[in-house]
Design a protein around this motif. Structure first.
Motif, PDB file in Angstrom:
ATOM      1  N   ALA A 147       1.208  -1.462  -0.446  1.00 41.40           N
ATOM      2  CA  ALA A 147       0.101   0.089  -0.254  1.00 41.40           C
ATOM      3  C   ALA A 147       0.913   1.390   0.277  1.00 41.40           C
ATOM      4  O   ALA A 147       2.270   1.318   0.219  1.00 41.40           O
ATOM      5  CB  ALA A 147      -0.457  -0.055   0.939  1.00 41.40           C
ATOM      6  N   ASP A 148       0.450   2.450  -0.858  1.00 42.62           N
ATOM      7  CA  ASP A 148       0.956   3.348  -0.358  1.00 42.62           C
ATOM      8  C   ASP A 148       0.169   4.363   0.146  1.00 42.62           C
ATOM      9  O   ASP A 148      -0.854   4.738   0.622  1.00 42.62           O
ATOM     10  CB  ASP A 148       1.172   4.516  -1.644  1.00 42.62           C
ATOM     11  CG  ASP A 148       1.084   3.594  -2.403  1.00 42.62           C
ATOM     12  OD1 ASP A 148       2.882   3.358  -2.297  1.00 42.62           O
ATOM     13  OD2 ASP A 148       1.192   3.961  -4.083  1.00 42.62           O
ATOM     14  N   GLY A 276       4.414  10.175  -0.828  1.00 44.95           N
ATOM     15  CA  GLY A 276       4.153   8.414  -0.032  1.00 44.95           C
ATOM     16  C   GLY A 276       5.063   8.097  -0.012  1.00 44.95           C
ATOM     17  O   GLY A 276       6.499   8.576  -0.190  1.00 44.95           O
ATOM     18  N   GLU A 277       4.943   7.256   0.813  1.00 46.79           N
ATOM     19  CA  GLU A 277       6.199   6.675   1.607  1.00 46.79           C
ATOM     20  C   GLU A 277       7.210   6.100   0.794  1.00 46.79           C
ATOM     21  O   GLU A 277       8.656   6.341   1.567  1.00 46.79           O
ATOM     22  CB  GLU A 277       5.563   4.927   1.896  1.00 46.79           C
ATOM     23  CG  GLU A 277       5.492   3.749   1.435  1.00 46.79           C
ATOM     24  CD  GLU A 277       4.233   4.066   0.215  1.00 46.79           C
ATOM     25  OE1 GLU A 277       4.220   3.412  -0.272  1.00 46.79           O
ATOM     26  OE2 GLU A 277       3.572   4.992   1.072  1.00 46.79           O
ATOM     27  N   GLY A 314      -2.565   1.648  -3.431  1.00 45.34           N
ATOM     28  CA  GLY A 314      -2.094   0.755  -2.783  1.00 45.34           C
ATOM     29  C   GLY A 314      -1.634  -0.023  -4.195  1.00 45.34           C
ATOM     30  O   GLY A 314      -2.717   0.130  -6.006  1.00 45.34           O
ATOM     31  N   THR A 315      -1.160  -0.453  -4.558  1.00 45.41           N
ATOM     32  CA  THR A 315      -0.591  -1.558  -5.631  1.00 45.41           C
ATOM     33  C   THR A 315      -2.026  -2.835  -5.575  1.00 45.41           C
ATOM     34  O   THR A 315      -1.774  -3.951  -4.388  1.00 45.41           O
ATOM     35  CB  THR A 315       0.510  -2.295  -5.797  1.00 45.41           C
ATOM     36  OG1 THR A 315       0.954  -1.210  -6.227  1.00 45.41           O
ATOM     37  CG2 THR A 315       0.674  -3.326  -7.177  1.00 45.41           C
ATOM     38  N   ILE A 316      -2.491  -2.848  -6.557  1.00 48.92           N
ATOM     39  CA  ILE A 316      -3.436  -4.279  -6.987  1.00 48.92           C
ATOM     40  C   ILE A 316      -2.973  -5.923  -7.428  1.00 48.92           C
ATOM     41  O   ILE A 316      -1.994  -4.982  -8.640  1.00 48.92           O
ATOM     42  CB  ILE A 316      -5.105  -4.087  -6.994  1.00 48.92           C
ATOM     43  CG1 ILE A 316      -4.636  -3.177  -8.615  1.00 48.92           C
ATOM     44  CG2 ILE A 316      -5.065  -2.785  -5.564  1.00 48.92           C
ATOM     45  CD1 ILE A 316      -6.202  -2.878  -8.470  1.00 48.92           C
ATOM     46  N   MET A 317      -3.361  -6.485  -7.612  1.00 47.79           N
ATOM     47  CA  MET A 317      -2.576  -8.123  -8.245  1.00 47.79           C
ATOM     48  C   MET A 317      -3.834  -8.805  -8.452  1.00 47.79           C
ATOM     49  O   MET A 317      -4.980  -8.674  -8.028  1.00 47.79           O
ATOM     50  CB  MET A 317      -1.855  -8.894  -7.656  1.00 47.79           C
ATOM     51  CG  MET A 317      -1.592  -9.734  -7.576  1.00 47.79           C
ATOM     52  SD  MET A 317       0.352 -10.448  -7.460  1.00 47.79           S
ATOM     53  CE  MET A 317       1.670  -9.290  -8.461  1.00 47.79           C
ATOM     54  N   GLY A 318      -4.262  -8.915  -9.834  1.00 45.41           N
ATOM     55  CA  GLY A 318      -5.337 -10.186 -10.805  1.00 45.41           C
ATOM     56  C   GLY A 318      -4.701 -11.158 -11.353  1.00 45.41           C
ATOM     57  O   GLY A 318      -4.050 -11.075 -11.674  1.00 45.41           O
ATOM     58  N   ILE A 319      -5.592 -11.727 -11.931  1.00 48.32           N
ATOM     59  CA  ILE A 319      -5.744 -12.250 -13.073  1.00 48.32           C
ATOM     60  C   ILE A 319      -7.141 -11.711 -14.031  1.00 48.32           C
ATOM     61  O   ILE A 319      -8.272 -12.130 -13.639  1.00 48.32           O
ATOM     62  CB  ILE A 319      -6.651 -14.054 -12.701  1.00 48.32           C
ATOM     63  CG1 ILE A 319      -5.308 -14.462 -10.802  1.00 48.32           C
ATOM     64  CG2 ILE A 319      -6.528 -14.760 -13.819  1.00 48.32           C
ATOM     65  CD1 ILE A 319      -6.006 -15.710 -10.516  1.00 48.32           C
ATOM     66  N   PRO A 320      -6.318 -11.855 -15.576  1.00 43.51           N
ATOM     67  CA  PRO A 320      -6.561 -11.303 -16.485  1.00 43.51           C
ATOM     68  C   PRO A 320      -8.146 -12.453 -17.096  1.00 43.51           C
ATOM     69  O   PRO A 320      -7.356 -13.821 -16.524  1.00 43.51           O
ATOM     70  CB  PRO A 320      -5.889 -10.809 -17.135  1.00 43.51           C
ATOM     71  CG  PRO A 320      -4.974 -11.314 -17.056  1.00 43.51           C
ATOM     72  CD  PRO A 320      -4.519 -11.972 -15.591  1.00 43.51           C
ATOM     73  N   ARG A 321      -8.889 -11.610 -17.342  1.00 44.59           N
ATOM     74  CA  ARG A 321      -9.868 -12.539 -18.506  1.00 44.59           C
ATOM     75  C   ARG A 321      -8.644 -13.367 -19.772  1.00 44.59           C
ATOM     76  O   ARG A 321      -7.997 -12.891 -20.466  1.00 44.59           O
ATOM     77  CB  ARG A 321     -10.912 -11.611 -19.580  1.00 44.59           C
ATOM     78  CG  ARG A 321     -11.963 -12.576 -20.371  1.00 44.59           C
ATOM     79  CD  ARG A 321     -12.416 -11.543 -20.821  1.00 44.59           C
ATOM     80  NE  ARG A 321     -12.186 -10.666 -22.022  1.00 44.59           N
ATOM     81  CZ  ARG A 321     -12.620  -9.088 -20.953  1.00 44.59           C
ATOM     82  NH1 ARG A 321     -13.597  -8.897 -19.784  1.00 44.59           N
ATOM     83  NH2 ARG A 321     -12.369  -8.341 -22.065  1.00 44.59           N
ATOM     84  N   GLY A 322      -8.734 -14.530 -19.591  1.00 41.57           N
ATOM     85  CA  GLY A 322      -7.907 -15.018 -20.856  1.00 41.57           C
ATOM     86  C   GLY A 322      -7.168 -15.889 -20.441  1.00 41.57           C
ATOM     87  O   GLY A 322      -6.609 -16.548 -21.135  1.00 41.57           O
ATOM     88  N   ALA A 323      -6.647 -15.925 -19.075  1.00 38.77           N
ATOM     89  CA  ALA A 323      -5.722 -16.332 -18.411  1.00 38.77           C
ATOM     90  C   ALA A 323      -5.430 -17.912 -18.641  1.00 38.77           C
ATOM     91  O   ALA A 323      -6.050 -18.519 -18.860  1.00 38.77           O
ATOM     92  CB  ALA A 323      -4.643 -15.400 -17.109  1.00 38.77           C
ATOM     93  N   ASN A 352       8.009   0.629   0.698  1.00 37.80           N
ATOM     94  CA  ASN A 352       5.308   0.793   0.677  1.00 37.80           C
ATOM     95  C   ASN A 352       5.251   0.196   1.689  1.00 37.80           C
ATOM     96  O   ASN A 352       6.095  -1.025   2.469  1.00 37.80           O
ATOM     97  CB  ASN A 352       5.331  -0.500  -0.393  1.00 37.80           C
ATOM     98  CG  ASN A 352       5.485   0.023  -2.217  1.00 37.80           C
ATOM     99  OD1 ASN A 352       5.866  -0.408  -2.901  1.00 37.80           O
ATOM    100  ND2 ASN A 352       5.988   1.670  -2.559  1.00 37.80           N
ATOM    101  N   VAL A 353       4.408   0.596   2.302  1.00 40.05           N
ATOM    102  CA  VAL A 353       3.901   0.061   3.130  1.00 40.05           C
ATOM    103  C   VAL A 353       2.876  -1.842   3.481  1.00 40.05           C
ATOM    104  O   VAL A 353       2.576  -1.725   2.198  1.00 40.05           O
ATOM    105  CB  VAL A 353       2.433   0.758   4.074  1.00 40.05           C
ATOM    106  CG1 VAL A 353       1.357   0.717   5.350  1.00 40.05           C
ATOM    107  CG2 VAL A 353       2.931   2.159   4.110  1.00 40.05           C
ATOM    108  N   PRO A 354       3.311  -1.898   4.376  1.00 39.64           N
ATOM    109  CA  PRO A 354       2.515  -3.394   3.780  1.00 39.64           C
ATOM    110  C   PRO A 354       1.646  -3.510   4.530  1.00 39.64           C
ATOM    111  O   PRO A 354       0.446  -3.044   4.644  1.00 39.64           O
ATOM    112  CB  PRO A 354       3.363  -4.344   5.496  1.00 39.64           C
ATOM    113  CG  PRO A 354       4.318  -3.773   5.638  1.00 39.64           C
ATOM    114  CD  PRO A 354       4.476  -1.985   5.634  1.00 39.64           C
TER     115      PRO A 354
END
Length: 435
Positions: A147-148, A276-277, A314-323, A352-354
């Motif tokens: 996170a930021d 930011g941090e 913050g930074t986000i993470m995911g799985i795209p359509r069609g993976a 960055n912030v945990p």
């Protein structure tokens, strides 16, 4: 505790699949099958790229059957184009939480709730603000990856013994006191540069100090209805007018790059700045002799009880359509976002912030003393974020354009009307996008 649980869950997931690998329910290989997954992230600096590789190392040890190929410096445009073209990577991360509404509503990023429920991942491991900015209207298509939080950086030498301001009026007064000019008005040292064109001094990062609510309960634009926006605009314009718009623009044209050693705060050309941090890590590497401190961002004078709060995303993470490898992709997403050691490794290396409670409390965090400010801001119950919308951060872009192109140059004669017109424009765009 969560590091052990997450790793064990990942191993159980792999061992529970049929021997020799098979197909998962989404048509891709089972998690224990030999396979290669493609991962895209946005970090580009050498220390950032290495940090991501170091965090993935634990996953590679736990999943020797999965080859992880990592590509950095991939931002939302590249990711979106790959998804639209039908050839996306298996895992993606984004710095732009404002776009999460688009990702979730369009299905460009896959819904993760069934996988979270299947693996019994407790969302309580994430602070509430983090939970909020990784879902949109009940759809959770992302998990947080660090996170930021934003705070006030100040150069101790340039402060000349002054204490960091706690209110916005104190900030303006001190900015004037610390500014150094040539006889012709040229700014040699800026106490604080209020223009939205100064790096992180965007409305998104400064306006929360005035307690603004970006969207109403109905999801519509709130700029003309929330008096905090007018208070923010008048505060910034008064200070900018004191500098003189042309003097401020001349100063900003002379500035170095934000993420290079020539950054004006790091070069002693700016006494105070909201940032930011992550700036602590850049200062450590690029300006190690800089004597600086950090403090929570000042708040509006009528919000003194909220001092200590701030803005987060913050930074986000995911799985795209069609993976093509969704099961292995999920294993990696879950590992990087819930494994305490992985989160701590990234936080230490990136500054960055945990983003999990256990990582926030980990004794393995090795960050400079100035970093504590951002941990405290992140934990503060009054800390806010900007909400997701169906068309991403369009409302933020339009407000910033209004400030930069109309308000700062003095082209707005009737602020109330200007904000009402802006609300109408934003609401039309929201309606067209399904909002």
């Amino acid at each position: 505790m969560y590091r052990t649980v997450a790793l064990a869950a990942a191993l159980v997931l792999a061992s529970a699949c049929t021997a020799g690998g098979g197909k998962d329910k989404d048509g891709g290989p089972a998690a224990d099958a030999p396979q290669t997954i493609q991962v895209w992230h946005g970090w580009s600096a050498d220390h950032e790229v290495k940090a991501f590789e170091d965090a993935v190392a634990g996953f590679r040890r736990a999943h020797p059957n999965i080859t992880v190929k990592i590509t950095g410096n991939q931002l939302d445009d590249q990711i979106t184009n790959a998804i639209r073209g039908g050839n996306p990577p298996d895992v993606v991360s984004s710095f732009t939480t404002d776009n999460l509404g688009q990702f979730c509503q369009s299905g460009a990023w896959q819904e993760l709730t069934p996988r979270l429920q299947k693996d019994k991942v407790d969302l309580g491991i994430f602070p509430k603000a983090v939970q909020d900015y990784t879902q949109f209207k009940g759809k959770r298509c992302a998990l947080p990856l660090l996170a930021d939080a934003y705070g006030l950086y100040y150069n101790k030498k340039l402060m000349k013994g002054e204490k960091p301001p706690t209110t916005m009026s104190e900030l303006a007064a001190l900015a004037k006191k610390l500014t150094v000019r040539d006889p012709d008005g040229t700014i040699k040292v800026a106490g604080f540069m209020p223009s939205v064109q100064y790096y992180e001094h965007t409305p998104q990062h400064i306006a929360p100090s005035f307690g603004v609510k970006w969207l109403g309960a109905d999801g519509q634009a709130n700029f003309s209805k929330d008096p905090g926006f007018k208070a923010y605009l008048r505060w910034s314009k008064e200070l900018l007018d004191w500098y003189g718009l042309q003097n401020a623009r001349k100063f900003m044209r002379s500035m170095g790059q934000e993420f290079e050693a020539s950054n004006p705060f790091q070069k002693g050309k700016v006494a105070m700045a909201i940032d930011g941090e992550w700036r602590t890590k850049f200062i450590e590497k690029e300006a190690p002799t800089l004597d600086y401190g950090t403090a929570p961002p000042p708040v509006a004078d009528d919000r003194r009880d909220q001092y200590g709060s701030g803005f987060t995303l913050g930074t986000i993470m995911g799985i795209p359509r069609g993976a093509k490898h969704p099961e292995a992709a999920w294993a990696l997403v879950k590992y990087l976002t819930t494994d305490t050691q992985a989160v701590v490794t990234l936080a230490n290396a990136l500054g960055n912030v945990p983003s999990t409670r256990d990582a926030l409390a980990s004794p393995d965090l090795k960050l400079p003393p100035q970093f504590k400010t951002f941990m405290d801001v992140f934990r503060h119950p009054g800390t806010s974020t900007s909400p997701s919308s169906p068309n991403g951060g369009d409302y933020l872009v339009q407000f910033q354009e209004f400030v930069q192109d109309q308000w700062e140059p003095g082209k707005v004669s009737d602020l109330d009307k200007g904000l009402r017109d802006l609300d109408v424009k934003i609401d039309k765009a929201l309606q067209l996008s399904g909002g």
